[in-house]
Motif scaffolding. Structure first.
Motif, PDB file in Angstrom:
ATOM      1  N   MET A   1      30.575  47.281  68.243  1.00 23.24           N
ATOM      2  CA  MET A   1      29.445  46.393  68.504  1.00 23.24           C
ATOM      3  C   MET A   1      29.448  45.268  67.466  1.00 23.24           C
ATOM      4  O   MET A   1      29.631  45.532  66.273  1.00 23.24           O
ATOM      5  N   PRO A   2      29.239  44.019  67.884  1.00 21.66           N
ATOM      6  CA  PRO A   2      29.199  42.912  66.920  1.00 21.66           C
ATOM      7  C   PRO A   2      28.087  43.109  65.904  1.00 21.66           C
ATOM      8  O   PRO A   2      27.079  43.768  66.181  1.00 21.66           O
ATOM      9  N   PRO A   3      28.243  42.545  64.703  1.00 18.17           N
ATOM     10  CA  PRO A   3      27.207  42.701  63.683  1.00 18.17           C
ATOM     11  C   PRO A   3      25.917  41.985  64.064  1.00 18.17           C
ATOM     12  O   PRO A   3      25.904  41.060  64.877  1.00 18.17           O
ATOM     13  N   LEU A   4      24.837  42.435  63.440  1.00 16.86           N
ATOM     14  CA  LEU A   4      23.517  41.875  63.695  1.00 16.86           C
ATOM     15  C   LEU A   4      23.312  40.637  62.833  1.00 16.86           C
ATOM     16  O   LEU A   4      23.403  40.710  61.603  1.00 16.86           O
ATOM     17  N   ALA A   5      23.039  39.513  63.483  1.00 20.30           N
ATOM     18  CA  ALA A   5      22.720  38.278  62.772  1.00 20.30           C
ATOM     19  C   ALA A   5      21.224  38.207  62.543  1.00 20.30           C
ATOM     20  O   ALA A   5      20.430  38.505  63.438  1.00 20.30           O
ATOM     21  N   LEU A   6      20.831  37.803  61.349  1.00 23.85           N
ATOM     22  CA  LEU A   6      19.427  37.613  61.001  1.00 23.85           C
ATOM     23  C   LEU A   6      19.214  36.153  60.643  1.00 23.85           C
ATOM     24  O   LEU A   6      19.903  35.615  59.760  1.00 23.85           O
ATOM     25  N   VAL A   7      18.274  35.524  61.329  1.00 27.12           N
ATOM     26  CA  VAL A   7      18.001  34.099  61.143  1.00 27.12           C
ATOM     27  C   VAL A   7      16.525  33.917  60.829  1.00 27.12           C
ATOM     28  O   VAL A   7      15.662  34.485  61.525  1.00 27.12           O
ATOM     29  N   ALA A   8      16.225  33.145  59.789  1.00 25.02           N
ATOM     30  CA  ALA A   8      14.854  32.795  59.440  1.00 25.02           C
ATOM     31  C   ALA A   8      14.556  31.394  59.950  1.00 25.02           C
ATOM     32  O   ALA A   8      15.376  30.481  59.807  1.00 25.02           O
ATOM     33  N   LEU A   9      13.377  31.223  60.556  1.00 24.86           N
ATOM     34  CA  LEU A   9      12.966  29.949  61.131  1.00 24.86           C
ATOM     35  C   LEU A   9      11.730  29.445  60.411  1.00 24.86           C
ATOM     36  O   LEU A   9      10.821  30.220  60.081  1.00 24.86           O
ATOM     37  N   GLY A  10      11.669  28.135  60.174  1.00 23.25           N
ATOM     38  CA  GLY A  10      10.487  27.549  59.549  1.00 23.25           C
ATOM     39  C   GLY A  10      10.351  26.087  59.904  1.00 23.25           C
ATOM     40  O   GLY A  10      11.338  25.407  60.191  1.00 23.25           O
ATOM     41  N   ALA A  11       9.117  25.594  59.898  1.00 27.74           N
ATOM     42  CA  ALA A  11       8.844  24.176  60.143  1.00 27.74           C
ATOM     43  C   ALA A  11       7.438  23.870  59.657  1.00 27.74           C
ATOM     44  O   ALA A  11       6.545  24.718  59.740  1.00 27.74           O
ATOM     45  N   ASN A  12       7.243  22.645  59.147  1.00 23.63           N
ATOM     46  CA  ASN A  12       5.889  22.235  58.776  1.00 23.63           C
ATOM     47  C   ASN A  12       5.609  20.767  59.070  1.00 23.63           C
ATOM     48  O   ASN A  12       4.584  20.238  58.651  1.00 23.63           O
ATOM     49  N   LEU A  13       6.495  20.114  59.812  1.00 23.89           N
ATOM     50  CA  LEU A  13       6.276  18.732  60.233  1.00 23.89           C
ATOM     51  C   LEU A  13       6.458  18.625  61.743  1.00 23.89           C
ATOM     52  O   LEU A  13       7.283  19.338  62.324  1.00 23.89           O
ATOM     53  N   THR A  14       5.708  17.743  62.382  1.00 23.71           N
ATOM     54  CA  THR A  14       5.953  17.461  63.792  1.00 23.71           C
ATOM     55  C   THR A  14       7.220  16.625  63.911  1.00 23.71           C
ATOM     56  O   THR A  14       7.633  15.950  62.964  1.00 23.71           O
ATOM     57  N   ASN A  15       7.846  16.670  65.075  1.00 24.00           N
ATOM     58  CA  ASN A  15       9.026  15.826  65.302  1.00 24.00           C
ATOM     59  C   ASN A  15       8.680  14.597  66.131  1.00 24.00           C
ATOM     60  O   ASN A  15       9.545  13.983  66.742  1.00 24.00           O
TER      61      ASN A  15
END
Length: 212
Positions: A1-15
């Motif tokens: 089984m492929p390894p588990l990727a962990l991704v952190a997401l963040g934002a504080n400005l509008t685009n």
């Protein structure tokens, strides 16, 4: 089984058109469109900007999924999604439209345990200005960031750090109570928690299809 990727997401400005929360939701949709399947997503949280006073409050989340290619290929994909959503890279730890951080890929250590440990031990004043010239895995600041650990505890509480041996739950428990208390869950836009499903989804990571 492929390894588990962990991704952190963040934002504080509008685009310009989307709120930070909607931008995070769009980033997950784009990852699904670019071939990421079987994605599990955390609740959405609001957190004070880091460092303190550096901008508006952030919204933060985490995602986990199986990834069979290299860490560098995943990092390139995350950067491509950031660019598509309007991120322009500027000051380190500055306010931003979108931030997708590769936290870990299974038990991969890049480039080696000694280098990872050296970057993890860097004092905060140095970490604010010193930028590594290569990918460091696991993310060297992971253990000191409740705004990453709280969402990660939703999607991978049992993942353990291949250098320190601590799991997410233990790292989070070591953070100050006051710091953890500042991180508050808020609804995802449209109420539904974004996830992806598809032919490559792995057991335990199968969730409803992402809805716009």
């Amino acid at each position: 089984m492929p390894p588990l990727a962990l991704v952190a997401l963040g934002a504080n400005l509008t685009n310009g058109t989307d709120s930070p929360a909607r931008t995070l939701k769009k980033s997950l949709l784009l990852l699904g469109q670019k071939g990421v399947w079987g994605m599990k997503t955390s609740r959405l949280f609001t957190t004070p900007a880091f460092p303190a006073g550096s901008g508006p409050d952030y919204v933060n989340a985490a995602a986990s999924f199986r990834w069979s290619e290299t860490p560098e290929a995943l990092l390139a994909l995350l950067h491509a999604v950031e660019t598509e959503l309007g991120r322009v890279r500027g000051a380190r730890w500055g306010a931003r439209v979108i931030d997708l951080d590769l936290v870990a890929l299974g038990d991969a250590v890049r480039p080696d345990a000694a280098t990872q440990s050296r970057w993890a031990a860097l004092p905060p004043d140095r970490a604010a200005v010193d930028l590594p010239d290569r990918l460091i895995l696991p993310h060297p600041r992971l253990a000191e960031r409740s705004f990453v650990l709280v969402p990660l505890a939703d999607v991978a509480p049992d993942w353990w750090h291949p250098v320190t041996g601590q799991d997410v739950a233990a790292m989070l428990a070591a953070r100050p109570d006051a710091e953890r208390a500042e991180i508050r869950p808020v609804p995802w836009p449209g109420q539904d928690m974004p996830s992806t499903d598809g032919p490559n989804a792995s057991s335990g990571l199968v969730f409803p299809a992402f809805r716009r």
